[in-house]
Scaffold this motif. Structure first.
Motif, PDB file in Angstrom:
ATOM      1  N   GLY B  37      52.132   1.037  10.874  1.00 19.72           N
ATOM      2  CA  GLY B  37      51.444   2.242  10.421  1.00 19.72           C
ATOM      3  C   GLY B  37      50.748   2.027   9.084  1.00 19.72           C
ATOM      4  N   ALA B  38      51.436   1.345   8.172  1.00 20.18           N
ATOM      5  CA  ALA B  38      50.894   1.196   6.817  1.00 20.18           C
ATOM      6  C   ALA B  38      49.581   0.431   6.821  1.00 20.18           C
ATOM      7  CB  ALA B  38      51.913   0.508   5.920  1.00 20.18           C
ATOM      8  N   ALA B  39      49.430  -0.519   7.736  1.00 20.87           N
ATOM      9  CA  ALA B  39      48.188  -1.295   7.802  1.00 20.87           C
ATOM     10  C   ALA B  39      46.989  -0.385   8.027  1.00 20.87           C
ATOM     11  CB  ALA B  39      48.278  -2.338   8.910  1.00 20.87           C
ATOM     12  N   LEU B  40      47.237   0.746   8.676  1.00 21.73           N
ATOM     13  CA  LEU B  40      46.169   1.704   8.968  1.00 21.73           C
ATOM     14  C   LEU B  40      46.213   2.909   8.033  1.00 21.73           C
ATOM     15  CD1 LEU B  40      46.468   1.852  12.869  1.00 21.73           C
ATOM     16  CD2 LEU B  40      45.009   0.389  11.494  1.00 21.73           C
ATOM     17  N   GLY B  41      47.218   2.941   7.138  1.00 22.85           N
ATOM     18  CA  GLY B  41      47.329   4.083   6.235  1.00 22.85           C
ATOM     19  C   GLY B  41      48.183   5.214   6.776  1.00 22.85           C
ATOM     20  N   ASN B  42      48.997   4.920   7.791  1.00 21.55           N
ATOM     21  CA  ASN B  42      49.853   5.966   8.360  1.00 21.55           C
ATOM     22  C   ASN B  42      51.310   5.767   7.947  1.00 21.55           C
ATOM     23  OD1 ASN B  42      47.706   7.084   9.793  1.00 21.55           O
ATOM     24  ND2 ASN B  42      48.052   5.715  11.534  1.00 21.55           N
ATOM     25  N   LEU B  43      51.987   6.889   7.658  1.00 24.15           N
ATOM     26  CA  LEU B  43      53.433   6.850   7.441  1.00 24.15           C
ATOM     27  C   LEU B  43      54.107   7.033   8.794  1.00 24.15           C
ATOM     28  CD1 LEU B  43      56.053   6.924   5.763  1.00 24.15           C
ATOM     29  CD2 LEU B  43      55.700   9.390   5.503  1.00 24.15           C
ATOM     30  N   GLU B  44      54.671   5.960   9.313  1.00 30.86           N
ATOM     31  CA  GLU B  44      55.383   6.030  10.597  1.00 30.86           C
ATOM     32  C   GLU B  44      56.850   5.682  10.370  1.00 30.86           C
ATOM     33  OE1 GLU B  44      51.744   4.608  13.597  1.00 30.86           O
ATOM     34  OE2 GLU B  44      53.585   3.428  13.479  1.00 30.86           O
ATOM     35  N   LEU B  45      57.737   6.554  10.838  1.00 37.46           N
ATOM     36  CA  LEU B  45      59.172   6.270  10.795  1.00 37.46           C
ATOM     37  C   LEU B  45      59.716   6.272  12.210  1.00 37.46           C
ATOM     38  CD1 LEU B  45      60.426   8.460   7.801  1.00 37.46           C
ATOM     39  CD2 LEU B  45      59.580   6.123   7.764  1.00 37.46           C
ATOM     40  N   GLN B  46      60.909   5.727  12.352  1.00 32.87           N
ATOM     41  CA  GLN B  46      61.539   5.699  13.669  1.00 32.87           C
ATOM     42  C   GLN B  46      61.987   7.102  14.078  1.00 32.87           C
ATOM     43  OE1 GLN B  46      64.633   2.807  12.761  1.00 32.87           O
ATOM     44  NE2 GLN B  46      63.845   1.507  14.402  1.00 32.87           N
ATOM     45  N   CYS B  47      61.641   7.450  15.308  1.00 33.98           N
ATOM     46  CA  CYS B  47      62.064   8.732  15.854  1.00 33.98           C
ATOM     47  C   CYS B  47      62.725   8.425  17.203  1.00 33.98           C
ATOM     48  CB  CYS B  47      60.837   9.633  16.025  1.00 33.98           C
ATOM     49  SG  CYS B  47      61.231  11.261  16.644  1.00 33.98           S
ATOM     50  N   CYS B  48      63.890   9.026  17.424  1.00 25.82           N
ATOM     51  CA  CYS B  48      64.645   8.719  18.642  1.00 25.82           C
ATOM     52  C   CYS B  48      64.020   9.447  19.829  1.00 25.82           C
ATOM     53  CB  CYS B  48      66.099   9.124  18.472  1.00 25.82           C
ATOM     54  SG  CYS B  48      67.052   8.893  19.975  1.00 25.82           S
ATOM     55  N   ALA B  49      63.694   8.691  20.870  1.00 28.01           N
ATOM     56  CA  ALA B  49      63.097   9.301  22.059  1.00 28.01           C
ATOM     57  C   ALA B  49      64.124  10.146  22.810  1.00 28.01           C
ATOM     58  CB  ALA B  49      62.542   8.213  22.974  1.00 28.01           C
ATOM     59  N   PRO B 126      63.499  18.858  -9.392  1.00 26.49           N
ATOM     60  CA  PRO B 126      62.968  18.840  -8.028  1.00 26.49           C
ATOM     61  C   PRO B 126      61.510  19.297  -8.003  1.00 26.49           C
ATOM     62  CG  PRO B 126      64.299  20.806  -8.394  1.00 26.49           C
ATOM     63  CD  PRO B 126      64.313  20.047  -9.676  1.00 26.49           C
ATOM     64  N   SER B 127      60.703  18.619  -7.201  1.00 29.82           N
ATOM     65  CA  SER B 127      59.314  19.052  -7.073  1.00 29.82           C
ATOM     66  C   SER B 127      58.781  18.582  -5.723  1.00 29.82           C
ATOM     67  CB  SER B 127      58.479  18.497  -8.234  1.00 29.82           C
ATOM     68  OG  SER B 127      58.437  17.097  -8.194  1.00 29.82           O
ATOM     69  N   PRO B 128      57.794  19.306  -5.173  1.00 28.65           N
ATOM     70  CA  PRO B 128      57.260  18.921  -3.878  1.00 28.65           C
ATOM     71  C   PRO B 128      56.374  17.683  -3.989  1.00 28.65           C
ATOM     72  CG  PRO B 128      56.091  20.836  -4.736  1.00 28.65           C
ATOM     73  CD  PRO B 128      57.179  20.524  -5.714  1.00 28.65           C
ATOM     74  N   VAL B 129      56.487  16.806  -3.019  1.00 29.62           N
ATOM     75  CA  VAL B 129      55.677  15.577  -3.028  1.00 29.62           C
ATOM     76  C   VAL B 129      55.166  15.293  -1.615  1.00 29.62           C
ATOM     77  CG1 VAL B 129      56.848  14.462  -4.974  1.00 29.62           C
ATOM     78  CG2 VAL B 129      57.738  14.147  -2.664  1.00 29.62           C
ATOM     79  N   ILE B 130      54.178  14.420  -1.557  1.00 27.17           N
ATOM     80  CA  ILE B 130      53.688  13.887  -0.290  1.00 27.17           C
ATOM     81  C   ILE B 130      53.932  12.381  -0.304  1.00 27.17           C
ATOM     82  CG2 ILE B 130      51.651  13.432   1.114  1.00 27.17           C
ATOM     83  CD1 ILE B 130      52.234  16.305   1.232  1.00 27.17           C
ATOM     84  N   VAL B 131      54.613  11.899   0.721  1.00 26.67           N
ATOM     85  CA  VAL B 131      54.904  10.464   0.800  1.00 26.67           C
ATOM     86  C   VAL B 131      53.878   9.796   1.705  1.00 26.67           C
ATOM     87  CG1 VAL B 131      56.582   8.724   1.502  1.00 26.67           C
ATOM     88  CG2 VAL B 131      57.351  10.839   0.412  1.00 26.67           C
ATOM     89  N   GLU B 132      53.356   8.678   1.233  1.00 22.02           N
ATOM     90  CA  GLU B 132      52.430   7.873   2.030  1.00 22.02           C
ATOM     91  C   GLU B 132      52.976   6.463   2.167  1.00 22.02           C
ATOM     92  OE1 GLU B 132      48.609   7.852   0.228  1.00 22.02           O
ATOM     93  OE2 GLU B 132      48.332  10.024   0.421  1.00 22.02           O
ATOM     94  N   ALA B 133      52.567   5.812   3.251  1.00 22.89           N
ATOM     95  CA  ALA B 133      52.882   4.391   3.397  1.00 22.89           C
ATOM     96  C   ALA B 133      51.669   3.599   2.943  1.00 22.89           C
ATOM     97  CB  ALA B 133      53.225   4.070   4.845  1.00 22.89           C
ATOM     98  N   VAL B 134      51.893   2.658   2.050  1.00 29.28           N
ATOM     99  CA  VAL B 134      50.807   1.815   1.549  1.00 29.28           C
ATOM    100  C   VAL B 134      51.224   0.360   1.737  1.00 29.28           C
ATOM    101  CG1 VAL B 134      50.118   3.558  -0.133  1.00 29.28           C
ATOM    102  CG2 VAL B 134      51.722   1.767  -0.814  1.00 29.28           C
ATOM    103  N   LEU B 135      50.361  -0.548   1.307  1.00 32.04           N
ATOM    104  CA  LEU B 135      50.703  -1.965   1.336  1.00 32.04           C
ATOM    105  C   LEU B 135      50.850  -2.451  -0.093  1.00 32.04           C
ATOM    106  CD1 LEU B 135      48.153  -3.112   4.054  1.00 32.04           C
ATOM    107  CD2 LEU B 135      50.625  -2.863   4.326  1.00 32.04           C
TER     108      LEU B 135
END
Lengths: 389, 414
Positions: B37-49, B126-135
């Motif tokens: 995901g990060a290579a494309l700028g997406n935050l991808e985490l594992q989600c159980c099917a 505490p404060s609100p944030v946005i998490v991104e995946a980067v390289l």
């Protein structure tokens, strides 16, 4: 609560051993463990062939484990365990060894935790400490455990109103205890001003909040009380012991440890309460975890740690004798031996063999362990109560 | 553009150029799932099917139900900063050279905790944030928390700039500046704050529309460069290779034939000469000296961009030999990425669908405007991605390719 567990009746803990610590060593972990074993057999007045159980905790023994040590040290135990649980390895070793002795699987178990510390050991060990550490923590600043404890300390301070002076008071008291303990690596007094003005390491942690890695070993023997008496060894009784792993995994920040889940069982098996404890040897790689243990082992309520610290004194002769040899913060953290340091000190106190500051009339000592920062928290907790005979 | 990033001082020529260091790059194989995901700028985490649980750090089984069916799924990134620290001490050279370094512990809306690099513009916990995946500079996926709202460009934050290849104050070589895409790239990197652009050109008798205006732009220097000629490439590298911070390889040769449409291999060879061997020549001439400058101050050598084609993924038979040359170029680019990584230099591959130029005249829309390609390139440099698929066609083909590459092969062969 589950069914009542069998007690540790008839189990004795004896021969407290410390292999003097060194900041850095050119020797291997085997050397420190061998010195500990030698001191155990000499201290017990037995030959090493009489050691028929061995339980080892070490981070730097690789590529060996306890198995390789048997041939390395010429032992033929009929019971062998390796406890890779860092700061909880001492308590867990004690629990397992006690059961082995009760069951007759071994008669004399040597519990040894020891590590060496080369100049680059700590970096190498933290870089690959665990899969989660390697994948999801170390690449973020490579701060090692400082990072995790900084998060925890900052959260605790914000949530429960702890002040730097509260943590500092514990550190200063421990240093005062350490000045009387011959094996402590820190030999100079520490003032609260020095603590507060020390250089920042990972906000809010300062230099004296962080243990200093070093080389060394700690060890003790577990056997039946009967055997201890026949050998003429001063010994303590094991009155209760608990362990827990990965407790409260859904807490966003680790503000409580597994002790909370098991402390009632601990006091019930010992037949005493927190008010009967004469000294606490808590795991202290960072002072915030001391605060958690004081709360979670029932000495005060959750969030009351700061107030408890303000009300008490923590020197060996204080109102709440605490980490009476100086703890890891002032003695040094000899790897996995850090989890056995408290057991050895408690054993010395309740058997009248203290090497340094002495707690008068110490009947019941509570020892606590905490180990293995895996991702954002420590996973292993344990505690044991040692009682004078 | 933010004013927080000041023009760095001129380099002191007396001081030794520092050698590049990297953040720790060892990962378990399962953790490398984040890179996808990060290579494309997406935050991808594992989600159980099986049970829907989201988890982090990456695991080999679902932490809730133990299912092994774990799907990397795009997350919103919304969360709360629950604790933070600023490191003043690190075990690793990369961070020691950049102290102090701010980190956060974030609780995502999906209920998982993350250790993140923390934007200085985030308020205290505490404060609100946005998490991104980067390289990161080792090319590994890293999580960054930015404030929720406002201007949060990575390149405008002094520490998080480390994750970008921002052209600001940097010197850029555009290998073919004469083509429509090349011209657009020159303008776009200047607009992004590049200090100067070397505009490569060959075939001096050609004077396409727009080119005289490019030549007159301040900060643009025309340089002769024929990527099919080793001598030409080497001469240019000898002259200015030690000053180039970013290479943007826009040179391409494109003809529209299937295999049976034209006898012989001359066209295919010409495409390979430019698209594949051209890249190889450039890499051999400019790569090593850029590697040596991977830590040369705040405007170090930082990135290498290849204009490839979505046809590199799967052959488009109407453009058969061109597709083949781009597949070859992609393979060279992967090797270049591996070799440049030791210096922290990012290799960015751009996979556009058909560009609206003379060689794609007969293709139906949508086609990409050259300026859109240029925007994608500059966006990748200012951000933190390494694979870019600009435009609807590229996105569509990428989705089909990831879903079932054999199906895409049949679809393109119709």
């Amino acid at each position: 609560m589950t069914n009542r567990i069998a007690g540790y009746d008839g189990v004795a803990v004896a021969v407290p051993v410390t292999v003097p610590y060194e900041r850095f060593s050119i020797r291997g972990a085997h050397w420190f463990i061998a010195r500990a074993l030698k001191a155990l057999v000499d201290g017990a007045g037995i030959s090493k062939d009489e050691i028929d159980g061995l339980c080892v905790g070490s981070f730097t023994l690789a590529p060996d484990s306890a198995v390789g040590l048997t041939q390395h040290l010429g032992l033929s135990p009929r019971w062998l365990d390796h406890v890779p649980m860092g700061g909880a390895s001492g308590i867990v070793s004690l629990r397992r060894a006690a059961r082995a002795v009760q069951a007759g699987d071994a008669e004399i178990v040597a519990c040894i935790a020891g590590d060496t510390n080369h100049v680059d050991s700590f970096r190498l060990s933290t870089a690959t400490f665990s899969m989660f550490a390697q994948d999801a923590v170390y690449p973020y600043g490579a701060g090692g455990p400082n990072t995790s404890f900084a998060f925890l300390t900052a959260y605790y301070m914000r949530t429960y109103g702890a002040k730097p002076e509260d943590f500092g008071k514990l550190c200063v008291a421990q240093r005062s205890n350490a000045l009387q303990f011959p094996h402590a690596l820190f030999k100079k007094p520490l003032t609260l001003d020095e603590y507060l003005n020390a250089r920042p390491v990972a906000d809010p942690l300062r230099l004296f909040d962080c243990v200093m890695p070093c080389a060394g070993a700690e060890a003790f023997l577990v056997m039946s009380e009967d055997r201890a008496r026949r050998l003429g060894l001063p010994h303590a009784r094991l009155r209760g012991a608990i362990e827990r792993h990965n407790a409260f995994p859904d807490d966003p920040v680790q503000h409580r440890g597994g002790w909370v889940m098991d402390r009632d069982r601990l006091y019930e098996s010992a037949g005493i309460g927190p008010e009967d404890i004469d000294l606490l040897e808590a795991y202290d790689d960072y002072p915030v975890i001391c605060m958690l243990q004081i709360e979670d082992l029932g000495f005060c309520g959750k969030g009351e740690g700061p107030d408890f610290i303000r009300r008490h004194t923590f020197e060996a002769n204080g109102s709440f004798p605490f980490n009476t040899s100086g703890g890891q913060l002032s003695v040094g953290q000899a790897g996995a031996a850090g989890g056995t340091l408290g057991i050895v000190e408690a054993l010395r106190q309740v058997t009248g063999q203290s090497l340094g500051a002495r707690v008068e009339n110490a009947r019941h000592a509570l020892v606590s362990g905490f180990g293995m920062i895996n991702f954002d928290r420590g996973l292993c907790t344990g505690a044991a109560i040692l009682a004078a005979t | 553009m933010s004013e927080t990033i000041k023009r760095p001082k001129r380099k002191n020529p007396i001081l030794k150029t520092r050698a590049p260091t990297l953040p720790p790059d060892r990962r378990s194989r399962i953790a490398l799932g984040l890179v996808r995901g990060a290579a494309l700028g997406n935050l991808e985490l594992q989600c159980c099917a099986a049970c829907g649980a989201v988890q982090y750090p990456p695991r080999e089984a679902c932490v809730r139900c133990l299912s092994a069916e774990l799907e990397w799924t795009v997350m919103s990134g919304r969360g709360e900063l629950v604790s933070e620290t600023t490191l003043h001490h690190s075990q690793e050279l990369f961070f020691r050279e950049r102290m102090p370094w701010r980190l956060g512990l974030v609780r995502l809306a999906e209920g998982v905790s993350l250790v993140v690099h923390l934007d200085a513009r985030c308020g205290p916990a505490p404060s609100p944030v946005i998490v991104e995946a980067v390289l990161d500079r080792a090319g590994q996926a890293a999580l960054v928390a930015k404030p929720d709202g406002g201007n949060t460009a990575l390149a405008d934050e002094p520490k998080l700039r480390n994750f970008t290849s921002d052209p600001r104050f940097r010197k850029v070589l555009v290998t073919d500046a004469k083509s429509p895409v090349g011209q657009a790239v020159v303008r776009a990197v200047l607009e992004a704050g590049a200090d100067l652009v070397w505009a490569g050109h060959c075939e001096p008798w050609k004077n396409p529309p727009g080119w005289p205006a490019i030549a007159e732009l301040p900060k643009v220097t025309l340089v002769p460069l024929d990527v099919t000629d080793t001598k030409s490439v080497n001469e240019l590298a000898a002259e200015l290779g030690f000053k180039v911070d970013i290479v943007i390889n826009t040179a391409e040769h494109h003809r529209t034939f299937g295999i049976f449409g034209r006898a012989g291999v001359e066209t295919a060879r010409a495409e390979m000469e430019t698209n594949c061997f051209g890249l190889l020549r450039l890499a051999q001439a400019f790569g090593p000296v850029m590697q040596a400058r991977g830590a040369d101050g705040e405007t170090s050598a930082v990135a290498w961009v290849n204009l490839l084609s979505i046809y590199a993924l799967s052959n488009f038979p109407q453009h058969a030999t061109y597709s083949a040359s781009m597949a070859a170029a992609l393979s060279v680019a992967q090797a270049l990425r591996a070799e440049m990584r030791v210096a922290g230099i990012r290799v960015v591959n751009i996979f556009p669908g058909p560009i609206d130029d003379e060689w794609n005249q007969l293709l139906l829309p949508p086609k990409l405007a050259p300026s859109a390609v240029a925007r994608a390139i500059v966006g990748a440099l200012k951000g933190s991605v390494e694979d870019v698929y600009p435009g609807d066609i590229a996105q569509d083909w990428l989705a089909r390719f990831r879903d079932n590459p054999k199906a895409l092969e049949r679809e393109l062969g119709r």
